[in-house]
Design an enzyme around this catalytic site. Sequence first.
Site, short mmCIF file in Angstrom:
data_model
loop_
_atom_site.label_atom_id
_atom_site.label_comp_id
_atom_site.label_asym_id
_atom_site.label_seq_id
_atom_site.Cartn_x
_atom_site.Cartn_y
_atom_site.Cartn_z
N TRP A 134 0.94 -1.10 -0.17
CA TRP A 134 -0.08 -0.04 -0.08
C TRP A 134 0.94 1.27 0.00
O TRP A 134 0.72 2.11 -0.73
CB TRP A 134 -0.88 -0.19 1.24
CG TRP A 134 -1.73 -1.42 1.00
CD1 TRP A 134 -1.84 -2.23 2.13
CD2 TRP A 134 -2.68 -1.80 0.12
NE1 TRP A 134 -2.23 -3.40 1.62
CE2 TRP A 134 -3.25 -3.24 0.44
CE3 TRP A 134 -3.09 -0.97 -1.05
CZ2 TRP A 134 -3.89 -3.85 -0.51
CZ3 TRP A 134 -4.12 -1.89 -2.00
CH2 TRP A 134 -4.52 -3.16 -1.47
N ASP A 165 -2.13 6.97 6.07
CA ASP A 165 -3.17 5.87 5.40
C ASP A 165 -3.40 5.10 6.68
O ASP A 165 -2.56 4.06 6.97
CB ASP A 165 -2.32 5.23 4.23
CG ASP A 165 -3.32 4.13 3.81
OD1 ASP A 165 -4.70 4.09 4.40
OD2 ASP A 165 -3.08 3.61 2.82
N LYS A 179 -12.54 -1.96 6.49
CA LYS A 179 -11.70 -2.89 7.43
C LYS A 179 -12.33 -2.44 8.75
O LYS A 179 -13.27 -3.47 9.47
CB LYS A 179 -10.56 -2.64 7.63
CG LYS A 179 -9.77 -3.16 6.17
CD LYS A 179 -9.29 -2.25 5.32
CE LYS A 179 -8.29 -2.83 4.38
NZ LYS A 179 -8.57 -3.89 3.70
#
Lengths: 361, 361
Positions: A103, A173, A197
């Site tokens: 990511w 993030d 999530k």
Amino acid sequence: MANRIVNFNAGPSTLPLDVLKIVQEELLDYKGTGMSLMEISHRSPEFDAVNEEAIKLTRELLGLDDTFHVLFLGGGASTQFAMVPLNLLPKDKCGAYVDTGTWSTKAIKEAGIIGRMHLAGSSRDDDYRRIPKPSELDVPADAAYLHITSNNTIKGTQYHDFPEIPNVPLICDMSSDICSRVIDFKKFSLIYAGAQKNLGPAGATMVIVRDELLQKCKDGNPSMLDYRTHAPKKSMYNTPPAFGIYVVKLVLEWIKNQGGLAAVEKVNRAKQELIYGVFDTHPDYYRGTADKDSRSWMNVTFRLPSEDLEKKFIADGKAAGLGGLKGHRSVGGCRASIYNAMTLEGCEKLVEFMEAFKKAN
Amino acid sequence: MANRIVNFNAGPSTLPLDVLKIVQEELLDYKGTGMSLMEISHRSPEFDAVNEEAIKLTRELLGLDDTFHVLFLGGGASTQFAMVPLNLLPKDKCGAYVDTGTWSTKAIKEAGIIGRMHLAGSSRDDDYRRIPKPSELDVPADAAYLHITSNNTIKGTQYHDFPEIPNVPLICDMSSDICSRVIDFKKFSLIYAGAQKNLGPAGATMVIVRDELLQKCKDGNPSMLDYRTHAPKKSMYNTPPAFGIYVVKLVLEWIKNQGGLAAVEKVNRAKQELIYGVFDTHPDYYRGTADKDSRSWMNVTFRLPSEDLEKKFIADGKAAGLGGLKGHRSVGGCRASIYNAMTLEGCEKLVEFMEAFKKAN
């Protein structure tokens, strides 16, 4: 009565059953309006109350005041990979990034498309088994910001100490671990998190941005990509992902009802201790892919002695009502994602299964 | 039993009750998976089947073959206002736009930020009461595309004939009338539509793009803003707005079960004839804001003899179980949005109410 599995999916992932029950209950008639929440104007008092409450709860749970804007945008964290440099990376500065896996790498790629990217740290040479320590980082004087990824779903690592660089805004993030523990959120200038999530369904992205950062936003971007479009309108410049915001609000209420982040952290601590305990008891059988001091409390990633055993582990787990134990398609192996909505009981079942599987195989 | 109103909201707007009931039924356990659709990995066979079916049904209902990609993206039509010129407006060409009101104007603004915009036609001087005829348009030879907005929710106008310019790709924002009637969708090179009127909940945006147009996409855009990122991955480059796609798929099935767009068009024709019939009977009392030949079948916009009467009309309507009759905040007046999911019976109730209201006031 729904026959629910124990769901270890990495995202979209398990949601609190109590929240899903409210959604189900209200689906045809939201609070006596005679409409589903999906059918209500985003300009209505009913939806405005949902949005305002989601903003208020976010600030309350994270300990932030109203100098932080709370937005809910579309496009996922992947769109934020671009919006951060589009808004905040001027030509005469660099964006400093720490690479801790897939990511981060994607965020880094977008920064490189848009401006000058500086790699401030990386654990790539260690196969992303660990989080670089703050002291290892090289953040240049002309850094417009430092960008990190707080939790890495694929290699199962997580920041437990955050870097602080004087005069360099910290951007994070937090897609896979927001609201999972008590940290000082005021250290950050911008936080973003895809909802799927810890917060709600895919399609809504929480963006928390410090008001003073808005003044640094670059001109000339398309309206939808400019944070200054969304902040004063509280995400209502255009039609926001309304249903997602509604579920996020319910999840935030669920967190608050449990006692906030301190209470959630306590459960999350116990959950990961249980599972990593099995690794530490059987280190040659359940081999974690993350160094001990970088272990993620959200995504427990591991290998078994052979790929055949891993396949059997995943299949037998599924047969035993434990779903989603397959590792990310890019790395293989096994993974148990244990976000906020995963119960301690669910983790206990997994641990029992791991012990029994080892004995039998 | 839910006490549902007749919902004339302009968007988010009424959804088919049969669809909402399926969503409710499946909310805790999607087809025996033991998970909500919101909790299922977007890489799972279960979600893949939803996405594939949504793509297949879109092509089937619109009469398109697989040279058209069908995508479901985040960010709403407002993000498409920017993505169209970002991808398709090169420096040496202009983007030709027809201005038929608020939404066109917003698309035009984004084109001007990104490149050279050419105004090919406008009904601004007529207060957007009408759609310019194809013969009125001025599309220059260096136009990269012609962009139109097929239906205008605020002034209640709609294209009934589409322009065709040789060698100039036609791009259309169909947010508020997609799937509402039979047209030759093959005339278009790119169609986009926010879901929240005729397709599903806010947060998913349908984008239909002709494969050959992808070859014209400009390099250098952030990944999430490049159509070429999404087309080969069938919207799965990142986590898509999964729940929205699921509801869209159910709505498309609902359309198919009625007999497709021809059947839907038949009902929509009858619905608008009913309501506009009241205008034509009482032209001094219910004054439409659109010229007769440009009337929208989706958003019936009108004024009453005074603002006080309009307020009373909206309030009395609400009290009678007819919700969402207020005009857009930018223009005032009244509006009945009668998208696909609004029943003929709902429109009959409205017409009865309009007649009774006129008699009483």
